[in-house]
Design an enzyme around this catalytic site. Structure first.
Site, PDB file in Angstrom:
ATOM      1  N   GLU A  91       0.819  -1.211   0.000  1.00 54.19           N
ATOM      2  CA  GLU A  91       0.000   0.000   0.000  1.00 54.19           C
ATOM      3  C   GLU A  91       0.860   1.271   0.000  1.00 54.19           C
ATOM      4  O   GLU A  91       0.326   2.370   0.185  1.00 54.19           O
ATOM      5  CB  GLU A  91      -0.949   0.030   1.204  1.00 54.19           C
ATOM      6  CG  GLU A  91      -1.847  -1.180   1.370  1.00 54.19           C
ATOM      7  CD  GLU A  91      -2.919  -1.333   0.283  1.00 54.19           C
ATOM      8  OE1 GLU A  91      -2.987  -0.489  -0.634  1.00 54.19           O
ATOM      9  OE2 GLU A  91      -3.683  -2.311   0.362  1.00 54.19           O
ATOM     10  N   HIS A 146      -7.246  -2.652  10.373  1.00 54.96           N
ATOM     11  CA  HIS A 146      -8.466  -3.411  10.102  1.00 54.96           C
ATOM     12  C   HIS A 146      -9.338  -3.490  11.360  1.00 54.96           C
ATOM     13  O   HIS A 146      -9.528  -4.566  11.922  1.00 54.96           O
ATOM     14  CB  HIS A 146      -8.097  -4.844   9.657  1.00 54.96           C
ATOM     15  CG  HIS A 146      -7.275  -4.922   8.407  1.00 54.96           C
ATOM     16  ND1 HIS A 146      -6.614  -6.080   8.013  1.00 54.96           N
ATOM     17  CD2 HIS A 146      -7.023  -3.999   7.447  1.00 54.96           C
ATOM     18  CE1 HIS A 146      -5.987  -5.868   6.862  1.00 54.96           C
ATOM     19  NE2 HIS A 146      -6.204  -4.616   6.505  1.00 54.96           N
ATOM     20  N   GLU A 169     -17.875  12.394  22.159  1.00 56.04           N
ATOM     21  CA  GLU A 169     -16.519  12.685  21.688  1.00 56.04           C
ATOM     22  C   GLU A 169     -16.347  12.747  20.174  1.00 56.04           C
ATOM     23  O   GLU A 169     -15.429  13.392  19.673  1.00 56.04           O
ATOM     24  CB  GLU A 169     -15.548  11.607  22.215  1.00 56.04           C
ATOM     25  CG  GLU A 169     -15.076  11.824  23.631  1.00 56.04           C
ATOM     26  CD  GLU A 169     -14.319  13.129  23.794  1.00 56.04           C
ATOM     27  OE1 GLU A 169     -14.863  14.017  24.481  1.00 56.04           O
ATOM     28  OE2 GLU A 169     -13.225  13.269  23.227  1.00 56.04           O
ATOM     29  N   HIS A 219     -12.920  -3.854   4.456  1.00 56.05           N
ATOM     30  CA  HIS A 219     -11.465  -3.969   4.560  1.00 56.05           C
ATOM     31  C   HIS A 219     -10.908  -3.283   5.806  1.00 56.05           C
ATOM     32  O   HIS A 219     -10.303  -3.933   6.650  1.00 56.05           O
ATOM     33  CB  HIS A 219     -10.805  -3.425   3.280  1.00 56.05           C
ATOM     34  CG  HIS A 219      -9.328  -3.620   3.236  1.00 56.05           C
ATOM     35  ND1 HIS A 219      -8.654  -4.015   2.118  1.00 56.05           N
ATOM     36  CD2 HIS A 219      -8.375  -3.465   4.195  1.00 56.05           C
ATOM     37  CE1 HIS A 219      -7.360  -4.130   2.385  1.00 56.05           C
ATOM     38  NE2 HIS A 219      -7.176  -3.790   3.645  1.00 56.05           N
ATOM     39  N   HIS A 278      -2.824   2.534   8.322  1.00 57.16           N
ATOM     40  CA  HIS A 278      -3.914   1.698   7.797  1.00 57.16           C
ATOM     41  C   HIS A 278      -4.067   0.496   8.722  1.00 57.16           C
ATOM     42  O   HIS A 278      -3.080  -0.147   9.084  1.00 57.16           O
ATOM     43  CB  HIS A 278      -3.587   1.237   6.379  1.00 57.16           C
ATOM     44  CG  HIS A 278      -4.471   0.131   5.897  1.00 57.16           C
ATOM     45  ND1 HIS A 278      -5.847   0.244   5.854  1.00 57.16           N
ATOM     46  CD2 HIS A 278      -4.190  -1.120   5.458  1.00 57.16           C
ATOM     47  CE1 HIS A 278      -6.365  -0.885   5.407  1.00 57.16           C
ATOM     48  NE2 HIS A 278      -5.377  -1.728   5.155  1.00 57.16           N
TER      49      HIS A 278
HETATM   50  O1  2HA Z   1      -0.611  -4.960   4.266  1.00 56.88           O
HETATM   51  O2  2HA Z   1      -3.598  -4.540   5.090  1.00 56.88           O
HETATM   52  O3  2HA Z   1      -4.309  -3.663   2.714  1.00 56.88           O
HETATM   53  C1  2HA Z   1      -1.741  -5.736   4.354  1.00 56.88           C
HETATM   54  C2  2HA Z   1      -2.941  -4.921   4.156  1.00 56.88           C
HETATM   55  C3  2HA Z   1      -3.286  -4.578   2.772  1.00 56.88           C
HETATM   56 ZN    ZN Z   2      -5.491  -3.752   4.766  1.00 59.96          ZN
END
Ligand code: 2HA
Ligand code: ZN
Length: 275
Positions: A121, A146, A174, A215, A144
């Site tokens: 990414e 999850h 908040e 995602h 990033h």
């Molecule tokens: O790097 O989360 O979006 C692994 C991820 C890809």
């Molecule tokens: Zn990811």
């Protein structure tokens, strides 16, 4: 021998430790299973002084888009396929410190010891840095991850950014304080590719937080604390949403309550959502 000593010194650098610690915390929250997630952090010249002194290019990585606005900048970037859970105990295999040396090149100065390369990414991260720096010269970090409840919400809620912003603002007091500009939501798009990178960076012109349906989440900020705080607060609001969305609601935060709050705390919130 000199090189080995240098490697150990870099690991002790506070920016490397700060990144490794936040990656560990993200893992412990359950937001970065296996090799999920990635991070990139712009470093101040001061923080990399010892590396700059040596400036040995170990490897170069090339990108086909224009990195001109980042030329001369240093970044820590997580390695592709690496697990957040391993970064604290083994930073130099899992992280790399890079310099943007020309419009298409990142030069590795430290890290990726086992032959790694930047996260898949990285183009998205680099494009987000470019866009955020245009609107905020103090911007430094892209994370990033999850987070479970954010992903849950992308299954049971529509994907309209204004609807998400309003619903998350109403989950807890908040929210509007922490993300007054709201949150952007993208539909499912193939990850690691150009389309998702462009779409995410485009949203970053106006938002610090972008959801990828089914995602995860991209958050940015001026500091590790700011970006991590956004992730925590958004995920908490999403958790509340998921816990109550199929329950009978007796009362909630009204639009007027949110306006009152914004007025009291002098918050410049995104217009057109609650008014
Ligand atoms: O790097 O989360 O979006 C692994 C991820 C890809
Ligand atoms: Zn990811």
């Amino acid at each position: 021998m000199k090189r080995k000593y240098y490697q150990r010194e870099v690991i002790k650098m506070s920016c490397v430790m700060d990144v490794a610690e936040i990656l560990d915390l993200l893992y412990k929250h359950g937001w970065d299973e296996r090799n999920g997630g990635n991070l990139s952090y712009l470093l101040e010249e001061e923080e990399v002084r010892d590396i700059v002194k040596e400036e040995v290019t170990l490897k170069t990585f090339h990108y086909n888009f224009d990195l001109t606005p980042l030329i001369g900048k240093y970044l820590i970037i997580t390695g592709t396929g690496k697990y957040f859970k391993n970064c604290l105990k083994d930073p130099s295999n899992n992280l790399g410190i890079m310099k943007v040396t020309d419009a298409h090149t990142l030069s590795l100065l430290w890290g990726y010891d086992d032959g790694g390369r930047p996260t898949s990414e990285a183009p998205t991260h680099l494009k987000c840095h470019i866009e955020r720096l245009k609107v905020d010269s103090k911007h430094r970090i892209v994370i990033h991850c999850h987070p479970t409840n954010v992903i849950c919400m992308t299954h049971v809620h529509d994907l309209d950014s204004a609807h998400w912003t309003k619903d998350l603002w109403k989950m807890q007091t908040e929210s509007i304080v922490v993300f007054p500009e709201g949150i952007a939501v993208l539909p499912w798009i193939l990850c690691g590719g150009e389309e998702i990178g462009e779409a995410t960076a485009y949203k970053m012109k106006e938002y610090r937080s972008v959801v990828w349906a089914q995602h995860g989440l991209f958050c940015t900020g001026r500091s590790i604390d700011e970006a991590f705080g956004l992730i925590e607060t958004i995920e908490k609001a999403a958790e509340i949403y998921i816990k109550i969305c199929d329950k009978k609601i007796y009362q909630t935060i009204s639009d007027e309550n949110l306006q009152l709050l914004a007025h009291a705390f002098n918050i410049d919130y995104r217009k057109g959502i609650i008014d």
